[in-house]
Write an enzyme that holds these catalytic residues in place. Structure first.
Site, short mmCIF file in Angstrom:
data_model
loop_
_atom_site.label_atom_id
_atom_site.label_comp_id
_atom_site.label_asym_id
_atom_site.label_seq_id
_atom_site.Cartn_x
_atom_site.Cartn_y
_atom_site.Cartn_z
N SER A 148 -2.60 -6.58 -14.64
CA SER A 148 -3.50 -5.33 -14.94
C SER A 148 -3.06 -4.41 -15.36
O SER A 148 -1.90 -3.56 -15.29
CB SER A 148 -3.46 -5.31 -12.91
OG SER A 148 -4.24 -3.87 -12.56
N TYR A 161 0.20 -4.45 -4.62
CA TYR A 161 -0.39 -4.45 -5.91
C TYR A 161 0.59 -3.92 -7.32
O TYR A 161 0.78 -5.01 -8.81
CB TYR A 161 -1.82 -3.88 -6.11
CG TYR A 161 -2.38 -4.47 -7.17
CD1 TYR A 161 -3.24 -6.12 -6.35
CD2 TYR A 161 -2.82 -4.43 -7.91
CE1 TYR A 161 -3.89 -6.58 -7.45
CE2 TYR A 161 -3.69 -4.59 -8.93
CZ TYR A 161 -4.22 -5.86 -8.29
OH TYR A 161 -5.03 -7.04 -9.68
#
Length: 258
Positions: A148, A161
């Site tokens: 990501s 995250y």
């Protein structure tokens, strides 16, 4: 016979988080290139529905599925018991499964942030290790990790995250160097906002959507198929001299500046 550098005929690919969104798009892309698919996701009903749909869409391919939660260590072992019992080997592994809960750093419970790491990072490390003996039996094999942009810069996703994705990118580099001599290429992709079920709630807020688009030079949100195309390219024989890379699929977001 000359290998078609832009095809995956005869190759077996395992895709995690395959029942929806980016994972389903990756599965469809690989099937379209001739691969046979092994699909893994924790929602058994959704996984079976996806398997049936893909079989109908690609009647010449083999699509098999195994319900499992990759955040669970025992279920990770069960996935590869299943793969080995099939006896068909493995050429491609796509570590796509991921999860997130966005909070301020001080608001996470211990179990909550550890679960993010189990799903996003530890599963990819362990599944890659389980896959290695199978992948290294072939001259052409590949792992692609779905990271990501949050592992490369701050994007308000919450610290765990971003941390897990940054570590996943580093895992990609380490395994690429360590396993190159065994013929196993390891790469990653780093999406920005992609239109999926997981992002739908945030993107439904028009003010937030305007912010996202304003920070994206291409002026739009990405589609799952656009991530899938990048993943598929990294799996292809045409990408045979590419390893240790992380390709941003972000509409230019990371290059925007001020």
């Amino acid at each position: 016979m000359t290998i078609n550098r832009w095809r995956l005929d005869g190759q077996v690919a395992l895709v995690t988080g395959a029942s929806a969104g980016i994972g389903r798009a990756i599965a469809a892309e690989l099937l379209g290139l001739g691969a046979d698919l092994l699909l893994v996701a924790r929602d058994e009903a959704a996984l079976e529905a996806t398997r049936t749909e893909l079989e109908d869409e690609f009647p010449e391919a083999r699509v098999r599925a195994f319900p499992a939660d990759v955040s669970d260590a025992e279920q990770r072992r069960e996935i590869f018991d299943w793969v080995e019992d099939l006896g068909e080997g493995l050429q491609l592994l796509v570590n796509n499964a991921g999860t997130n809960t966005s909070r301020a750093a001080m608001d996470y419970g211990d179990e909550e942030w550890r679960q993010i790491f189990e799903t996003n990072l530890f599963s990819a490390f362990e599944l890659s290790r389980f896959a290695f003996p199978l992948l290294s039996q072939h001259a052409v094999s590949s792992i692609v990790n779905v990271g990501s942009v949050s592992g490369l810069t701050h994007v308000r996703t919450g610290a765990p995250y971003g941390m897990s994705k940054a570590a996943l990118h580093q895992l990609t580099k380490n395994l690429a160097c360590e396993w190159a001599e065994d013929g196993v290429r390891v790469n990653a992709v780093a999406p920005w906002y992609i239109r999926t079920r997981r992002t739908s709630a945030k993107l439904a807020n028009p003010d937030y959507l305007d912010e996202v688009i304003d920070r994206t030079p291409m002026g739009r949100v990405g589609e799952p198929e656009e991530v899938a195309a990048a993943v598929a390219f990294l799996c292809l024989p045409a990408a045979s001299y590419i390893t240790g890379e992380c390709i941003a699929v972000d509409g230019g977001f990371l290059r925007y500046g001020f």
